[in-house]
Design a protein around this motif. Structure first.
Motif, PDB file in Angstrom:
ATOM      1  N   SER A  34       0.855  -1.197   0.000  1.00  0.00           N
ATOM      2  CA  SER A  34       0.000   0.000   0.000  1.00  0.00           C
ATOM      3  C   SER A  34       0.886   1.241   0.000  1.00  0.00           C
ATOM      4  O   SER A  34       1.950   1.247   0.615  1.00  0.00           O
ATOM      5  CB  SER A  34      -0.873   0.066   1.263  1.00  0.00           C
ATOM      6  N   GLN A  35       0.399   2.265  -0.690  1.00  0.00           N
ATOM      7  CA  GLN A  35       1.022   3.580  -0.622  1.00  0.00           C
ATOM      8  C   GLN A  35      -0.079   4.591  -0.340  1.00  0.00           C
ATOM      9  O   GLN A  35      -1.155   4.523  -0.926  1.00  0.00           O
ATOM     10  CB  GLN A  35       1.713   3.948  -1.930  1.00  0.00           C
ATOM     11  N   ASN A  36       0.217   5.488   0.575  1.00  0.00           N
ATOM     12  CA  ASN A  36      -0.725   6.548   0.943  1.00  0.00           C
ATOM     13  C   ASN A  36      -2.080   5.986   1.337  1.00  0.00           C
ATOM     14  O   ASN A  36      -3.122   6.507   0.943  1.00  0.00           O
ATOM     15  CB  ASN A  36      -0.878   7.561  -0.202  1.00  0.00           C
ATOM     16  N   GLU A  43      -2.835   8.665   7.682  1.00  0.00           N
ATOM     17  CA  GLU A  43      -2.322   7.993   6.498  1.00  0.00           C
ATOM     18  C   GLU A  43      -1.032   7.241   6.824  1.00  0.00           C
ATOM     19  O   GLU A  43      -0.225   7.693   7.632  1.00  0.00           O
ATOM     20  CB  GLU A  43      -2.030   9.052   5.424  1.00  0.00           C
ATOM     21  N   LEU A  44      -0.871   6.094   6.158  1.00  0.00           N
ATOM     22  CA  LEU A  44       0.401   5.377   6.174  1.00  0.00           C
ATOM     23  C   LEU A  44       1.063   5.632   4.828  1.00  0.00           C
ATOM     24  O   LEU A  44       0.446   5.419   3.781  1.00  0.00           O
ATOM     25  CB  LEU A  44       0.188   3.874   6.377  1.00  0.00           C
ATOM     26  N   ASP A  45       2.316   6.080   4.848  1.00  0.00           N
ATOM     27  CA  ASP A  45       3.001   6.399   3.598  1.00  0.00           C
ATOM     28  C   ASP A  45       3.231   5.150   2.757  1.00  0.00           C
ATOM     29  O   ASP A  45       2.838   5.090   1.591  1.00  0.00           O
ATOM     30  CB  ASP A  45       4.332   7.110   3.866  1.00  0.00           C
ATOM     31  N   ILE A  46       3.890   4.156   3.341  1.00  0.00           N
ATOM     32  CA  ILE A  46       4.193   2.916   2.612  1.00  0.00           C
ATOM     33  C   ILE A  46       4.040   1.729   3.564  1.00  0.00           C
ATOM     34  O   ILE A  46       4.531   1.771   4.690  1.00  0.00           O
ATOM     35  CB  ILE A  46       5.627   2.915   2.049  1.00  0.00           C
ATOM     36  N   VAL A  47       3.365   0.695   3.078  1.00  0.00           N
ATOM     37  CA  VAL A  47       3.312  -0.590   3.775  1.00  0.00           C
ATOM     38  C   VAL A  47       3.886  -1.606   2.799  1.00  0.00           C
ATOM     39  O   VAL A  47       3.433  -1.701   1.654  1.00  0.00           O
ATOM     40  CB  VAL A  47       1.874  -0.980   4.185  1.00  0.00           C
ATOM     41  N   ALA A  48       4.901  -2.337   3.242  1.00  0.00           N
ATOM     42  CA  ALA A  48       5.586  -3.290   2.367  1.00  0.00           C
ATOM     43  C   ALA A  48       5.866  -4.570   3.143  1.00  0.00           C
ATOM     44  O   ALA A  48       5.659  -4.636   4.359  1.00  0.00           O
ATOM     45  CB  ALA A  48       6.895  -2.676   1.861  1.00  0.00           C
ATOM     46  N   THR A  49       6.364  -5.563   2.424  1.00  0.00           N
ATOM     47  CA  THR A  49       6.756  -6.810   3.076  1.00  0.00           C
ATOM     48  C   THR A  49       7.996  -7.376   2.402  1.00  0.00           C
ATOM     49  O   THR A  49       8.205  -7.168   1.202  1.00  0.00           O
ATOM     50  CB  THR A  49       5.624  -7.859   3.057  1.00  0.00           C
ATOM     51  N   ASP A  50       8.775  -8.077   3.200  1.00  0.00           N
ATOM     52  CA  ASP A  50       9.924  -8.817   2.664  1.00  0.00           C
ATOM     53  C   ASP A  50       9.583 -10.306   2.582  1.00  0.00           C
ATOM     54  O   ASP A  50      10.442 -11.131   2.352  1.00  0.00           O
ATOM     55  CB  ASP A  50      11.177  -8.583   3.507  1.00  0.00           C
ATOM     56  N   GLY A  51       8.306 -10.626   2.774  1.00  0.00           N
ATOM     57  CA  GLY A  51       7.856 -12.015   2.745  1.00  0.00           C
ATOM     58  C   GLY A  51       7.728 -12.622   4.125  1.00  0.00           C
ATOM     59  O   GLY A  51       7.087 -13.649   4.296  1.00  0.00           O
ATOM     60  N   GLN A  88      -5.445  -0.337  12.201  1.00  0.00           N
ATOM     61  CA  GLN A  88      -6.599  -0.194  11.315  1.00  0.00           C
ATOM     62  C   GLN A  88      -6.308  -0.821   9.951  1.00  0.00           C
ATOM     63  O   GLN A  88      -7.187  -1.437   9.341  1.00  0.00           O
ATOM     64  CB  GLN A  88      -6.988   1.273  11.194  1.00  0.00           C
ATOM     65  N   TRP A  89      -5.072  -0.658   9.456  1.00  0.00           N
ATOM     66  CA  TRP A  89      -4.679  -1.264   8.181  1.00  0.00           C
ATOM     67  C   TRP A  89      -4.799  -2.786   8.278  1.00  0.00           C
ATOM     68  O   TRP A  89      -5.346  -3.436   7.394  1.00  0.00           O
ATOM     69  CB  TRP A  89      -3.255  -0.843   7.819  1.00  0.00           C
TER      70      TRP A  89
END
Length: 124
Positions: A34-36, A43-51, A88-89
């Motif tokens: 997710s972005q923004n 707001e969350l700027d970036i949500v990422a994963t490395d697996g 919340q995300w």
């Protein structure tokens, strides 16, 4: 004569920093989920994963260092808000427990030369 104001210059700068940060994470092998991402609280700027780990990144971008390093703008209040919004995300995407790390990515865009990016994994 009609004039329509565009977005404030600092918003464009912030979005540029977020794009650079997302590309940085992708080069490191992360998948940006997710972005923004927005909710009522913020707001969350970036949500990422490395697996294995969910990584929530706060991106701070500045055009100069008049106010210090951009990362210094991440206050205790901001950290608490990001943690609440992350909950919340997780609920919005029906994710249960998973390891979570909170990073800060600082982007300094000067008048000359390429932008300088600093990544602070596990910053808070």
């Amino acid at each position: 004569m009609s004039t329509v104001a565009g977005p404030a210059p600092h918003l464009g700068l912030g979005r540029r920093g977020e794009r650079l940060a997302a590309r940085h994470l992708q080069k490191l092998g992360f998948v940006v989920l997710s972005q923004n991402w927005r909710c009522r609280e913020g707001e969350l700027d970036i949500v990422a994963t490395d697996g294995r780990t969910l990584v929530v990144c706060e991106v701070k971008t500045r055009a100069g260092q008049n106010f210090g390093d951009p990362a210094e703008a991440v206050t205790a209040e901001k950290i608490a808000r990001i943690r609440r919004i992350t909950g919340q995300w997780l609920r919005a995407f029906s994710l249960g427990w998973c390891p979570i790390r909170f990073d800060v990515i600082s982007v300094l865009v000067g008048p000359t030369g390429p932008p300088r990016l600093k990544h602070f994994p596990g910053a808070f």
